[in-house]
Write a protein that holds these residues in place. Structure first.
Motif, PDB file in Angstrom:
ATOM      1  N   LEU A 138       0.830  -1.207   0.000  1.00 21.40           N
ATOM      2  CA  LEU A 138       0.000   0.000   0.000  1.00 21.40           C
ATOM      3  C   LEU A 138       0.864   1.257   0.000  1.00 21.40           C
ATOM      4  CD1 LEU A 138      -0.220   1.508   3.100  1.00 21.40           C
ATOM      5  CD2 LEU A 138      -1.312  -0.666   3.582  1.00 21.40           C
ATOM      6  N   ALA A 139       2.087   1.148   0.546  1.00 20.10           N
ATOM      7  CA  ALA A 139       2.983   2.307   0.629  1.00 20.10           C
ATOM      8  C   ALA A 139       3.319   2.877  -0.743  1.00 20.10           C
ATOM      9  CB  ALA A 139       4.274   1.924   1.350  1.00 20.10           C
ATOM     10  N   LEU A 140       3.198   2.066  -1.779  1.00 20.58           N
ATOM     11  CA  LEU A 140       3.580   2.498  -3.126  1.00 20.58           C
ATOM     12  C   LEU A 140       2.676   3.595  -3.666  1.00 20.58           C
ATOM     13  CD1 LEU A 140       4.294  -1.059  -4.548  1.00 20.58           C
ATOM     14  CD2 LEU A 140       6.015   0.674  -3.949  1.00 20.58           C
ATOM     15  N   VAL A 141       1.442   3.685  -3.121  1.00 17.56           N
ATOM     16  CA  VAL A 141       0.494   4.664  -3.648  1.00 17.56           C
ATOM     17  C   VAL A 141      -0.153   5.500  -2.545  1.00 17.56           C
ATOM     18  CG1 VAL A 141       0.015   3.415  -5.795  1.00 17.56           C
ATOM     19  CG2 VAL A 141      -1.336   2.906  -3.743  1.00 17.56           C
ATOM     20  N   ASN A 142       0.459   5.603  -1.378  1.00 20.72           N
ATOM     21  CA  ASN A 142      -0.095   6.468  -0.333  1.00 20.72           C
ATOM     22  C   ASN A 142      -0.292   7.875  -0.900  1.00 20.72           C
ATOM     23  OD1 ASN A 142       0.007   4.381   1.484  1.00 20.72           O
ATOM     24  ND2 ASN A 142       1.740   5.162   2.649  1.00 20.72           N
ATOM     25  N   SER A 143      -1.459   8.468  -0.624  1.00 21.53           N
ATOM     26  CA  SER A 143      -1.753   9.726  -1.321  1.00 21.53           C
ATOM     27  C   SER A 143      -2.250  10.854  -0.429  1.00 21.53           C
ATOM     28  CB  SER A 143      -2.760   9.487  -2.451  1.00 21.53           C
ATOM     29  OG  SER A 143      -3.981   8.965  -1.954  1.00 21.53           O
ATOM     30  N   SER A 144      -2.307  10.665   0.880  1.00 20.70           N
ATOM     31  CA  SER A 144      -2.634  11.784   1.764  1.00 20.70           C
ATOM     32  C   SER A 144      -2.217  11.477   3.187  1.00 20.70           C
ATOM     33  CB  SER A 144      -4.130  12.095   1.741  1.00 20.70           C
ATOM     34  OG  SER A 144      -4.428  13.119   2.686  1.00 20.70           O
ATOM     35  N   PRO A 145      -1.446  12.368   3.809  1.00 21.63           N
ATOM     36  CA  PRO A 145      -1.083  12.194   5.217  1.00 21.63           C
ATOM     37  C   PRO A 145      -2.037  12.883   6.187  1.00 21.63           C
ATOM     38  CG  PRO A 145       0.637  13.373   3.954  1.00 21.63           C
ATOM     39  CD  PRO A 145      -0.642  13.434   3.181  1.00 21.63           C
ATOM     40  N   TYR A 146      -3.093  13.539   5.672  1.00 15.22           N
ATOM     41  CA  TYR A 146      -3.859  14.461   6.502  1.00 15.22           C
ATOM     42  C   TYR A 146      -5.332  14.065   6.651  1.00 15.22           C
ATOM     43  CZ  TYR A 146       0.170  17.361   5.254  1.00 15.22           C
ATOM     44  OH  TYR A 146       1.438  17.830   5.043  1.00 15.22           O
ATOM     45  N   ILE A 147      -5.851  14.269   7.850  1.00 10.31           N
ATOM     46  CA  ILE A 147      -7.285  14.201   8.147  1.00 10.31           C
ATOM     47  C   ILE A 147      -7.658  15.480   8.893  1.00 10.31           C
ATOM     48  CG2 ILE A 147      -9.061  13.089   9.567  1.00 10.31           C
ATOM     49  CD1 ILE A 147      -8.636  11.157   7.529  1.00 10.31           C
ATOM     50  N   ASP A 148      -8.690  16.161   8.411  1.00  8.74           N
ATOM     51  CA  ASP A 148      -9.096  17.435   9.036  1.00  8.74           C
ATOM     52  C   ASP A 148      -7.919  18.383   9.193  1.00  8.74           C
ATOM     53  OD1 ASP A 148     -11.790  16.850   9.199  1.00  8.74           O
ATOM     54  OD2 ASP A 148     -11.635  15.974  11.203  1.00  8.74           O
ATOM     55  N   GLY A 149      -7.016  18.340   8.229  1.00  4.99           N
ATOM     56  CA  GLY A 149      -5.870  19.235   8.233  1.00  4.99           C
ATOM     57  C   GLY A 149      -4.695  18.776   9.050  1.00  4.99           C
ATOM     58  N   GLU A 150      -4.893  17.791   9.917  1.00  9.29           N
ATOM     59  CA  GLU A 150      -3.830  17.315  10.806  1.00  9.29           C
ATOM     60  C   GLU A 150      -3.058  16.167  10.160  1.00  9.29           C
ATOM     61  OE1 GLU A 150      -3.012  18.578  13.678  1.00  9.29           O
ATOM     62  OE2 GLU A 150      -4.743  19.850  14.169  1.00  9.29           O
ATOM     63  N   ARG A 151      -1.723  16.203  10.315  1.00 12.70           N
ATOM     64  CA  ARG A 151      -0.932  15.085   9.828  1.00 12.70           C
ATOM     65  C   ARG A 151      -1.052  13.915  10.796  1.00 12.70           C
ATOM     66  NH1 ARG A 151       2.901  11.549   9.575  1.00 12.70           N
ATOM     67  NH2 ARG A 151       3.955  11.218   7.577  1.00 12.70           N
ATOM     68  N   VAL A 152      -1.450  12.736  10.281  1.00  9.80           N
ATOM     69  CA  VAL A 152      -1.619  11.576  11.159  1.00  9.80           C
ATOM     70  C   VAL A 152      -0.724  10.407  10.759  1.00  9.80           C
ATOM     71  CG1 VAL A 152      -3.946  12.192  11.878  1.00  9.80           C
ATOM     72  CG2 VAL A 152      -3.642  10.763   9.853  1.00  9.80           C
ATOM     73  N   ALA A 153      -0.482  10.214   9.458  1.00 13.11           N
ATOM     74  CA  ALA A 153       0.341   9.096   8.988  1.00 13.11           C
ATOM     75  C   ALA A 153       0.552   9.272   7.496  1.00 13.11           C
ATOM     76  CB  ALA A 153      -0.326   7.752   9.269  1.00 13.11           C
ATOM     77  N   ASN A 154       1.542   8.568   6.945  1.00  9.91           N
ATOM     78  CA  ASN A 154       1.788   8.657   5.508  1.00  9.91           C
ATOM     79  C   ASN A 154       0.556   8.244   4.715  1.00  9.91           C
ATOM     80  OD1 ASN A 154       3.307   7.455   2.800  1.00  9.91           O
ATOM     81  ND2 ASN A 154       4.387   9.188   3.739  1.00  9.91           N
ATOM     82  N   SER A 155      -0.168   7.254   5.197  1.00  7.71           N
ATOM     83  CA  SER A 155      -1.496   6.934   4.665  1.00  7.71           C
ATOM     84  C   SER A 155      -2.512   7.230   5.757  1.00  7.71           C
ATOM     85  CB  SER A 155      -1.623   5.471   4.226  1.00  7.71           C
ATOM     86  OG  SER A 155      -2.963   5.190   3.859  1.00  7.71           O
ATOM     87  N   ALA A 156      -3.031   8.438   5.730  1.00 13.06           N
ATOM     88  CA  ALA A 156      -4.034   8.814   6.730  1.00 13.06           C
ATOM     89  C   ALA A 156      -5.282   7.953   6.590  1.00 13.06           C
ATOM     90  CB  ALA A 156      -4.390  10.296   6.583  1.00 13.06           C
ATOM     91  N   ALA A 240      -6.783   5.855  -2.937  1.00 17.70           N
ATOM     92  CA  ALA A 240      -6.988   6.399  -4.277  1.00 17.70           C
ATOM     93  C   ALA A 240      -5.686   7.070  -4.695  1.00 17.70           C
ATOM     94  CB  ALA A 240      -8.129   7.409  -4.267  1.00 17.70           C
ATOM     95  N   ALA A 241      -5.378   7.022  -5.982  1.00 18.39           N
ATOM     96  CA  ALA A 241      -4.114   7.589  -6.446  1.00 18.39           C
ATOM     97  C   ALA A 241      -4.214   7.845  -7.945  1.00 18.39           C
ATOM     98  CB  ALA A 241      -2.954   6.647  -6.128  1.00 18.39           C
ATOM     99  N   LEU A 242      -3.126   8.317  -8.533  1.00 17.10           N
ATOM    100  CA  LEU A 242      -3.108   8.560  -9.968  1.00 17.10           C
ATOM    101  C   LEU A 242      -3.301   7.249 -10.725  1.00 17.10           C
ATOM    102  CD1 LEU A 242      -0.168  11.114 -10.147  1.00 17.10           C
ATOM    103  CD2 LEU A 242      -2.604  11.608 -10.513  1.00 17.10           C
ATOM    104  N   PRO A 243      -4.067   7.267 -11.818  1.00 15.17           N
ATOM    105  CA  PRO A 243      -4.379   6.026 -12.539  1.00 15.17           C
ATOM    106  C   PRO A 243      -3.147   5.242 -12.981  1.00 15.17           C
ATOM    107  CG  PRO A 243      -5.801   7.793 -13.276  1.00 15.17           C
ATOM    108  CD  PRO A 243      -4.793   8.425 -12.358  1.00 15.17           C
TER     109      PRO A 243
END
Length: 365
Positions: A138-156, A240-243
């Motif tokens: 899953l790490a290959l396509v992680n696409s957001s570290p943020y939830i509600d603006g806060e950084r939580v993890a490489n794959s939030a 979700a990530a780039l096609p």
């Protein structure tokens, strides 16, 4: 081997504000609403080859983008919307029951957009175990570290599902242990259904309603699922990530799944993640379950910044250097404002459209 993918994208207007997909779901029978209002899902049919999968996915997505342009809407390839206002869940009895059982933490799922890869069932026990072992991909396509603006993890998104949404029901939302037989997997499903049903009854949900909206086949939200109606083994972990990145991931995953049928598969006992796990001509070695879990945790929290994850995925046959996760590009802030989140959504809507244009140039659609 038949393979298909499902991907969820956020829908935004020309200002980057989340909006409903509306007419986008009318493009084909494979375009659908999701359980929250600003999410859109595109599914492919089962395809015999990755080339067929790529052509169908690109063709359908291009049609959706054309419709979106006509509607002044855009698609955004991010695992979460980064930061936004309230996200409303679509009305429905199934969602109401889930919320009653899981509680307020169920709302974390409203911020998640992911990708599901389906592979045709063959030697199912090996497929289940291999997908568990490969969850860190899953790490290959992680696409957001943020939830509600806060950084939580490489794959939030993955963090929110596993650590928040199903915090009180970990067996319903986290990786399961390797299995020796398919029957063992089905027994686990039956146990999880019984647990969920009992919890729903205790919340005052009518038994008839539970049985109407849930079954043994669909009561869990684990990263790996058996889907009897398709019939496939499903990997649900990627964002979700780039096609182009998702298609490469599906291609390399299918390669491992295909090799399972022509070689031996063993589960190692070595607890050192630096040495365990290999895909070679001589066979496939899966790491001990605890090691696989540690690698998945590192993939969620650190992504490809984890040297152990990178080395492991390379040993398992993935071309790690060919991936460029969005999370790594947009990471670095502890907080992202709503205005900056809108700008990021529009930036990656542009990237998605450019990505599809590039795929059309090389794919026979």
């Amino acid at each position: 081997m038949n393979t298909s993918i499902e991907v969820e994208y956020w829908v935004v207007d020309t200002d980057g504000e989340l909006t409903e997909p509306g007419a986008l779901t009318d493009v084909s029978e494979r375009t659908e609403e999701e359980f929250v209002e600003p999410l859109f899902e595109l599914k492919t049919s089962p395809c015999e080859t990755i080339d067929e999968l790529r052509a169908e996915f690109v063709r359908d997505l291009d049609e959706v983008l054309s419709k979106a342009a006509a509607e002044d809407k855009r698609l955004v390839p991010l695992g979460t919307p980064i930061n936004c206002g309230q996200i409303d869940r679509r009305s429905g009895e199934r969602g109401r029951i889930q919320k009653a059982v899981v509680g307020e933490n169920f709302d974390y799922a409203k911020h998640c957009a992911g990708t599901h890869v389906h592979v045709e069932k063959r030697n199912v026990t090996d497929q289940l175990n291999a997908l568990i072992a490969l969850d860190s991909a899953l790490a290959l396509v992680n696409s957001s570290p943020y939830i509600d603006g806060e950084r939580v993890a490489n794959s939030a998104r993955a963090y929110s599902y596993r650590k928040k949404s199903y915090e009180e029901y970990p067996k319903h939302g986290q990786l399961w242990h390797y299995v020796e037989t398919v029957g063992e997997w089905h027994r686990r499903l039956e146990n999880r259904y019984d647990e969920f049903k009992q919890a729903a009854l205790e919340e005052g949900i009518a038994e008839e309603a539970i049985e109407e909206h849930f079954s043994v086949d669909d009561v869990v939200w684990t990263p790996i699922r058996l889907r009897d109606e398709m019939p496939t083994v499903e990997w649900r972990s990627p964002d979700a990530a780039l096609p182009s990145q998702l298609l490469q991931l599906a291609d390399e995953l299918e390669t491992v799944m295909e090799r399972l049928h022509h070689t031996t598969v063993e589960i190692e006992t070595d607890s050192d993640p630096r040495n365990t796990g290999h895909v070679t001509r001589d066979g496939i070695s899966l790491p001990a379950f605890d090691v696989a879990c540690d690698l998945a945790e590192a993939a969620i929290h650190d992504g490809l910044e984890s040297a152990e994850v990178v080395r492991y995925l390379d040993r398992m046959g993935f071309s790690v250097d060919d991936y460029h996760p969005i999370s790594t590009r947009i990471d670095g802030r502890q907080y992202v404002t709503k205005a900056d989140a809108r700008d990021l959504r529009l930036e990656y809507a542009n990237r998605l459209e450019e990505d599809v244009e590039g795929l059309i140039d090389v794919v026979d659609v």
